[in-house]
Each structure stands twice: as structure tokens, then as C-alpha cells.
Design a protein around this motif. Structure first.
Motif, PDB file in Angstrom:
ATOM      1  N   TYR A   6     -10.086 -55.990 -48.330  1.00  0.00           N
ATOM      2  CA  TYR A   6     -11.342 -55.288 -48.594  1.00  0.00           C
ATOM      3  C   TYR A   6     -11.692 -54.329 -47.457  1.00  0.00           C
ATOM      4  O   TYR A   6     -12.155 -53.212 -47.684  1.00  0.00           O
ATOM      5  CB  TYR A   6     -12.476 -56.298 -48.778  1.00  0.00           C
ATOM      6  N   ARG A   7     -11.482 -54.784 -46.224  1.00  0.00           N
ATOM      7  CA  ARG A   7     -11.827 -53.946 -45.071  1.00  0.00           C
ATOM      8  C   ARG A   7     -10.980 -52.681 -45.042  1.00  0.00           C
ATOM      9  O   ARG A   7     -11.479 -51.599 -44.720  1.00  0.00           O
ATOM     10  CB  ARG A   7     -11.665 -54.743 -43.776  1.00  0.00           C
ATOM     11  N   LYS A   8      -9.688 -52.788 -45.354  1.00  0.00           N
ATOM     12  CA  LYS A   8      -8.805 -51.617 -45.366  1.00  0.00           C
ATOM     13  C   LYS A   8      -9.222 -50.642 -46.463  1.00  0.00           C
ATOM     14  O   LYS A   8      -9.260 -49.424 -46.257  1.00  0.00           O
ATOM     15  CB  LYS A   8      -7.346 -52.045 -45.575  1.00  0.00           C
ATOM     16  N   ILE A   9      -9.528 -51.179 -47.645  1.00  0.00           N
ATOM     17  CA  ILE A   9      -9.941 -50.324 -48.765  1.00  0.00           C
ATOM     18  C   ILE A   9     -11.280 -49.665 -48.457  1.00  0.00           C
ATOM     19  O   ILE A   9     -11.483 -48.470 -48.715  1.00  0.00           O
ATOM     20  CB  ILE A   9     -10.020 -51.153 -50.062  1.00  0.00           C
ATOM     21  N   ALA A  10     -12.209 -50.429 -47.869  1.00  0.00           N
ATOM     22  CA  ALA A  10     -13.522 -49.878 -47.516  1.00  0.00           C
ATOM     23  C   ALA A  10     -13.390 -48.770 -46.478  1.00  0.00           C
ATOM     24  O   ALA A  10     -14.079 -47.739 -46.557  1.00  0.00           O
ATOM     25  CB  ALA A  10     -14.425 -50.997 -46.980  1.00  0.00           C
ATOM     26  N   LYS A  11     -12.498 -48.948 -45.522  1.00  0.00           N
ATOM     27  CA  LYS A  11     -12.272 -47.922 -44.498  1.00  0.00           C
ATOM     28  C   LYS A  11     -11.777 -46.628 -45.141  1.00  0.00           C
ATOM     29  O   LYS A  11     -12.201 -45.522 -44.770  1.00  0.00           O
ATOM     30  CB  LYS A  11     -11.261 -48.423 -43.469  1.00  0.00           C
ATOM     31  N   ASN A  12     -10.904 -46.758 -46.129  1.00  0.00           N
ATOM     32  CA  ASN A  12     -10.385 -45.593 -46.845  1.00  0.00           C
ATOM     33  C   ASN A  12     -11.502 -44.885 -47.610  1.00  0.00           C
ATOM     34  O   ASN A  12     -11.619 -43.653 -47.573  1.00  0.00           O
ATOM     35  CB  ASN A  12      -9.280 -46.042 -47.814  1.00  0.00           C
ATOM     36  N   LEU A  13     -12.348 -45.651 -48.294  1.00  0.00           N
ATOM     37  CA  LEU A  13     -13.441 -45.065 -49.065  1.00  0.00           C
ATOM     38  C   LEU A  13     -14.446 -44.356 -48.169  1.00  0.00           C
ATOM     39  O   LEU A  13     -14.897 -43.248 -48.479  1.00  0.00           O
ATOM     40  CB  LEU A  13     -14.153 -46.151 -49.872  1.00  0.00           C
ATOM     41  N   ILE A  14     -14.812 -44.995 -47.063  1.00  0.00           N
ATOM     42  CA  ILE A  14     -15.773 -44.387 -46.141  1.00  0.00           C
ATOM     43  C   ILE A  14     -15.249 -43.067 -45.601  1.00  0.00           C
ATOM     44  O   ILE A  14     -15.978 -42.074 -45.506  1.00  0.00           O
ATOM     45  CB  ILE A  14     -16.100 -45.370 -44.987  1.00  0.00           C
ATOM     46  N   SER A  15     -13.956 -43.041 -45.265  1.00  0.00           N
ATOM     47  CA  SER A  15     -13.344 -41.809 -44.761  1.00  0.00           C
ATOM     48  C   SER A  15     -13.429 -40.692 -45.797  1.00  0.00           C
ATOM     49  O   SER A  15     -13.747 -39.541 -45.472  1.00  0.00           O
ATOM     50  CB  SER A  15     -11.885 -42.078 -44.383  1.00  0.00           C
ATOM     51  N   LYS A  16     -13.164 -41.017 -47.062  1.00  0.00           N
ATOM     52  CA  LYS A  16     -13.195 -40.002 -48.111  1.00  0.00           C
ATOM     53  C   LYS A  16     -14.614 -39.517 -48.400  1.00  0.00           C
ATOM     54  O   LYS A  16     -14.832 -38.332 -48.660  1.00  0.00           O
ATOM     55  CB  LYS A  16     -12.555 -40.568 -49.386  1.00  0.00           C
ATOM     56  N   ILE A  17     -15.568 -40.412 -48.360  1.00  0.00           N
ATOM     57  CA  ILE A  17     -16.956 -40.020 -48.588  1.00  0.00           C
ATOM     58  C   ILE A  17     -17.437 -39.098 -47.472  1.00  0.00           C
ATOM     59  O   ILE A  17     -18.133 -38.107 -47.713  1.00  0.00           O
ATOM     60  CB  ILE A  17     -17.849 -41.279 -48.714  1.00  0.00           C
ATOM     61  N   LYS A  18     -17.051 -39.401 -46.227  1.00  0.00           N
ATOM     62  CA  LYS A  18     -17.434 -38.546 -45.111  1.00  0.00           C
ATOM     63  C   LYS A  18     -16.833 -37.148 -45.222  1.00  0.00           C
ATOM     64  O   LYS A  18     -17.419 -36.177 -44.761  1.00  0.00           O
ATOM     65  CB  LYS A  18     -16.988 -39.185 -43.790  1.00  0.00           C
ATOM     66  N   GLN A  19     -15.668 -37.035 -45.866  1.00  0.00           N
ATOM     67  CA  GLN A  19     -14.980 -35.754 -45.961  1.00  0.00           C
ATOM     68  C   GLN A  19     -15.431 -34.914 -47.152  1.00  0.00           C
ATOM     69  O   GLN A  19     -14.945 -33.795 -47.344  1.00  0.00           O
ATOM     70  CB  GLN A  19     -13.469 -35.988 -46.052  1.00  0.00           C
ATOM     71  N   LEU A  20     -16.350 -35.418 -47.960  1.00  0.00           N
ATOM     72  CA  LEU A  20     -16.814 -34.664 -49.131  1.00  0.00           C
ATOM     73  C   LEU A  20     -17.443 -33.341 -48.726  1.00  0.00           C
ATOM     74  O   LEU A  20     -18.176 -33.253 -47.749  1.00  0.00           O
ATOM     75  CB  LEU A  20     -17.842 -35.480 -49.915  1.00  0.00           C
ATOM     76  N   GLU A  21     -17.138 -32.297 -49.501  1.00  0.00           N
ATOM     77  CA  GLU A  21     -17.808 -31.017 -49.337  1.00  0.00           C
ATOM     78  C   GLU A  21     -19.179 -31.087 -50.013  1.00  0.00           C
ATOM     79  O   GLU A  21     -19.432 -31.966 -50.844  1.00  0.00           O
ATOM     80  CB  GLU A  21     -16.974 -29.896 -49.965  1.00  0.00           C
ATOM     81  N   ILE A  22     -20.059 -30.155 -49.669  1.00  0.00           N
ATOM     82  CA  ILE A  22     -21.384 -30.127 -50.282  1.00  0.00           C
ATOM     83  C   ILE A  22     -21.249 -29.974 -51.806  1.00  0.00           C
ATOM     84  O   ILE A  22     -20.471 -29.154 -52.292  1.00  0.00           O
ATOM     85  CB  ILE A  22     -22.235 -28.986 -49.688  1.00  0.00           C
TER      86      ILE A  22
END
Length: 293
Positions: A223-239
Motif C-alpha cells: 500500500y505504501r509503495k502504491i500510495a507513493k506512486n499516486l501522490i507523485s502523479k497527483i503532484k505532477q498534474l497540470e492545471i
């Protein structure tokens, strides 16, 4: 070896390998080719995450969960080029086989199998609101499964894009491709988490998070590895871009979407359909984020 490849931005969704090889590192050495591979042993397509899970390589699987990249427009262009190069206006049946093959490569499943084809033949006319007497009375319950729901959406979007490419119609194609990428990312997330090598029992579903955290150390590791991946992608979202996480599907479908509205703010939308909830009502939460770097 796997860590080095991941650090070199190896693609974790599209790969080429032969499942007959026993050495997992040899499988991963093919990742740079960015092409899915047809496995003759099980007659389907396999992703790197599916292969790692199948071979029981937990450390490699953890790395792939943490670093799984989102599909890109360039990868889609390779699929469209392949289709167009083999397309023949005079051979409709051959074109349909070619189309099914192209979609199957994206979905890592054979959409030509008898069960899947029956499901698709029922759901797609329903989505298009086609009043065909031959489809009346057929069950649409399979569409409630998240992977089938997303497969049908992806199939329909690919069909629309291919038709536009063949007819050289560029109207709205960028919007449709963006929607396809969004659905592919959600689909790869879903089929990925289904491969976590921990048996999720019914009693576990009713346990509190604190209980699971204290009793399921291996599950929490994934779960922690998957959550880390999701957080990274959300932070990289464009406006104005959005990331959707489907959850709670076994008993009640809930989707949580994160949409960036500025460099410092997201809107979190909770889609929670229920007969008890008014239609077209979403709960919105404003979130202030601090991004490192």
C-alpha cells in the motif's frame, strides 16, 4: 538490475518479454522497447507488473508499484501507426481483427474470448443507446465490474480515435486522446492492485485501518509503495488535469478525483452514487498543498 532500469525511466505499462525465460532480469532487459508481448502459454498479453506477480518476485513488484509511469501520447501514437500501416479498406473482417488486436495490447486481455465478446456486444450498444431487438432483455450486470467498465470505455474511445485517424478527421481528437490516457491510467491502477500477493478476506474488509496496519505488514508494504506512486502523479498534474482513484467497488462504487485548479490548490471530488443521494451532487473539498522542490 530492476532498480537500475526503473531509475532509467523504464516503462512499467508497456513492455516486451518472453514468459518462457526463467531469469527475471532478462525479462526486464526488454522493457526499453515499449511494446507489449503476446504470451503463447496463456494466450494473452502481460504487463511487467503482471509478470512480476506471476513469478512471485516481490521486491521487483514493489519497485514497479512505486515507479509505475502513466501512459503517454507517444505510446498511443505507436499503436495508431501500427493500425494504420496494416489497415485495408477492402478487407473489413481483417480490419476488425486488427482493431481487436490493437485494443487487446492496450488492455492486456483477449477481448476476442467468448465471454468478453458477449459482454462487450451487450454493453457497447447500450452505451450508444442502440435500440436493437437482439439485445433486449440481456443483462448489463457485468458492467458493474471496474475492469470491464474501464475496458468498454477504452474500447469505445480507441474506436472513435481510429475512425477519426482513418478519415483524417482531427476534430476534438486531442480531447478524446486525453480522455483515453486518463482511462488507461485508471485501468492500469486497477489491474495492478488486484495483483497484490495478499489474500484480502471478507473479515479484513470490515476491519478498521488501524487493525489492518498492525496485523498486515506485507499488505501495508505494498500500500505504501502504491500510495507513493499516486501522490507523485497527483503532484505532477497540470492545471485543470485530473487523477481518479476508484475504490469501494465490491459493495458500493466510489471514485475519488483530484483536480488541480492552481499551482497551490486541488479540488477533491467524491463521486458516491446512491439512491439516497440527490443526482448531480458532489462533495468538494478545497486543499492547500505545499510541493517540495
Amino acid at each position: 538490475m530492476v532498480k537500475n532500469l526503473v531509475e532509467q525511466c523504464v516503462d512499467c505499462n508497456f513492455s516486451c518479454f518472453n514468459n518462457n525465460l526463467s531469469d527475471f532480469n532478462r525479462h526486464l532487459s526488454y522493457f526499453h522497447r515499449n511494446v507489449s508481448h503476446f504470451d503463447r502459454l496463456i494466450n494473452t498479453f502481460i504487463s511487467p507488473i503482471q509478470l512480476a506477480a506471476k513469478l512471485g518476485r516481490h521486491e521487483e513488484l514493489l519497485l514497479l508499484y512505486e515507479h509505475r509511469n502513466s501512459p503517454t501520447k507517444l505510446q498511443l501514437e505507436k499503436r495508431w501507426t501500427f493500425y494504420i500501416n496494416h489497415y485495408d479498406r477492402l478487407h473489413r473482417e481483417g480490419n476488425e481483427i486488427l482493431f481487436d488486436y490493437t485494443v487487446s495490447r492496450l488492455l492486456y486481455t483477449r477481448i476476442t474470448t467468448e465471454h468478453t465478446k458477449i459482454v462487450f456486444d451487450n454493453l457497447i450498444p447500450a452505451l450508444r443507446d442502440i435500440d436493437n431487438a437482439s439485445h433486449r432483455g440481456r443483462s448489463l450486470s457485468d458492467g458493474s465490474r471496474p475492469e470491464i467498465f474501464l475496458q468498454v470505455r477504452i474500447y469505445t474511445l480507441v474506436r472513435t480515435i481510429i475512425d477519426k485517424k482513418i478519415n483524417k478527421d482531427d476534430h476534438m481528437i486531442e480531447i478524446i486522446e486525453k480522455e483515453l490516457l486518463h482511462n488507461l491510467e485508471t485501468y492500469y491502477f486497477i489491474i495492478g492492485i488486484l495483483l497484490i500477493p495478499v489474500n484480502i478476506t471478507k473479515p479484513m474488509m470490515n476491519q478498521s485501518f488501524s487493525r489492518i496496519k498492525s496485523s498486515q505488514s506485507l499488505l501495508m508494504k505494498y500500500y505504501r509503495k502504491i500510495a507513493k506512486n499516486l501522490i507523485s502523479k497527483i503532484k505532477q498534474l497540470e492545471i485543470n488535469d485530473e487523477y481518479t482513484i476508484p475504490t469501494g467497488w465490491k459493495e458500493h462504487a466510489v471514485c475519488v478525483s483530484f483536480r488541480r485548479i492552481s499551482q497551490t490548490h486541488f479540488i477533491i471530488r467524491n463521486d458516491n452514487p446512491s439512491s439516497k443521494n440527490p443526482p448531480n451532487i458532489h462533495e468538494r473539498v478545497w486543499v492547500w498543498v505545499w510541493l517540495k522542490g
